[in-house]
Write a protein that holds these residues in place. Structure first.
Motif: not given
Length: 406
Positions: A296, A314, A318, A323
């Motif tokens: 991201i 992260l 996603e 995201a």
């Protein structure tokens, strides 16, 4: 002379009014935050109170009794990342111009993105280095001996729970102490505890040394003292620090205490630059700071130990289709070696252990608009969220727990 007496009397009255827990806070709040909610006023000490209070029997030391002996000026503070050697101490005390010394413990704890300095002290001896009104405030030192905390009121307003008067010295598993006294602190020290707390906080009891030069100008011993203690020790002139906030000629040392901050950062030495910036020692930067790619956000510069958990968090964002809830264009960075704006206080950004996301809609003092599922994922991966703080900072996430990834 009468004017000085009135000032001293007013100062003593103000100190007495600040004793025992977190009484209603009447000082103006810091510019960056609203007034804190007042806690219930606590009773004032009375002349009949003859038994020193003990708040925590597991962390109490012998009460100091009434002050015995003269006061000493707090002129120089030396800090190491390990206990001072007895032979070295004897050589320091033999230096021309050194009138009196006191060993103390020094450690840094992270509270809501502020890296604050804790001193672990012998209350009966340390009080002789404080101003007269503080040194003679008997209940303050009895309460420190009994396991409570002495802290500057302004610092307490930011970090203490207004309802319970407790301060947690670090992340969730760190010990919590009750505020026993609001008292002004020596330059560069934010709060004082007794030595019985040192192990639980994760700090030494004798890696710092207070020096009084008495009638000799402190600057006169700087060079011979620095030669004696070596380049790995921080030597700060406290008269300079009292005027400027920090001694700009000192090579400063932070020894994060216990928990995540201590295990990840290690000894952190730095020099003060202009404009609120600092220069960490190059060896620490080379060993600790990396630029890597994460989901991201893309390429970011952080502490190397942050990346496994940040990458995992992260990636989960996603995978859960969230995201779009993080805008890479509103990422405000991770590693910034500088003080918090307008202060001489380090933040976790100085260590590369914090990051700011979606800055536009998540300003300080607001509930923030960042997606709460994103927040929950980051928390799961060991990040504390500034939106949970008393004075909120919903864009801010910082490493609070080291987790094994993979």
């Amino acid at each position: 002379m009468r004017g000085r007496r009135r000032v001293a009397a007013a100062a003593t009255a103000a100190l007495l009014a600040g004793l025992v827990g977190l009484a209603a806070c009447s000082e103006p709040a810091a510019r960056e935050r609203p007034d804190p909610a007042p806690a219930s006023p606590a009773p004032e000490p009375t002349a009949s109170d003859t038994t020193p209070p003990v708040a925590d029997t597991d962390h109490a030391v012998d009460p100091p009794g009434e002050r015995d002996g003269r006061l000493w000026s707090a002129d120089v503070l030396v800090q190491w990342d390990k206990p001072i050697d007895d032979a070295l101490l004897a050589r320091i005390e033999d230096l021309r111009g050194v009138a009196h010394t006191e060993r103390i413990g020094l450690g840094q704890v992270s509270l809501e993105n502020r890296v604050l300095t804790v001193a672990a002290v012998d209350p009966g001896a340390y009080r002789h280095f404080t101003q007269a009104e503080v040194a003679d405030l008997q209940e303050a030192w009895d309460r420190v001996a009994g396991g409570e905390l002495a802290i500057d009121r302004t610092v307490a307003e930011r970090v203490a729970d207004p309802e319970t008067g407790m301060v947690r010295l670090g992340a969730d598993d760190a010990p919590s102490l009750h505020v026993g006294a609001y008292t002004p602190q020596l330059p560069t020290i934010d709060m004082v505890v007794n030595t019985a707390w040192a192990d639980d906080i994760g700090m030494d009891t004798d890696n710092g040394l207070l020096i009084s030069t008495d009638a000799v100008a402190p600057a006169g011993i700087r060079k011979p003292l620095q030669r004696l203690v070596g380049e790995d020790a921080s030597v700060q002139m406290l008269d300079v620090a009292s005027r400027l906030g920090l001694d700009p000629d000192a090579r400063l040392t932070a020894v994060p205490a216990g928990g995540t901050l201590g295990s990840v950062v290690g000894t952190f030495r730095y020099q003060v630059l202009g404009g609120g910036r600092i220069a960490p020692e190059p060896a620490w930067v080379a060993a600790s700071i990396r630029t890597e790619s994460v989901p991201i956000l893309g390429s970011v510069t952080c502490h190397k130990d942050l990346f496994p958990q940040l990458r995992a968090a992260l990636l989960e964002v996603e995978q859960r289709g969230l995201a779009d809830e993080i805008d890479p264009g509103q990422y405000a960075g991770c590693y910034y070696p500088r003080f918090i704006a307008g202060t001489t206080t380090l933040s976790n950004h100085s260590f590369g252990l914090a990051l700011d996301l979606n800055t536009r809609d998540n300003q300080r003092g607001t509930v923030g608009a960042i997606d709460r599922d994103v927040v929950a994922i980051l928390k799961t991966w060991g990040f504390a969220w500034g939106g949970d703080w008393r004075w909120t900072d919903p864009m801010h996430f910082e490493l609070a727990e080291v987790k094994r990834v993979g």
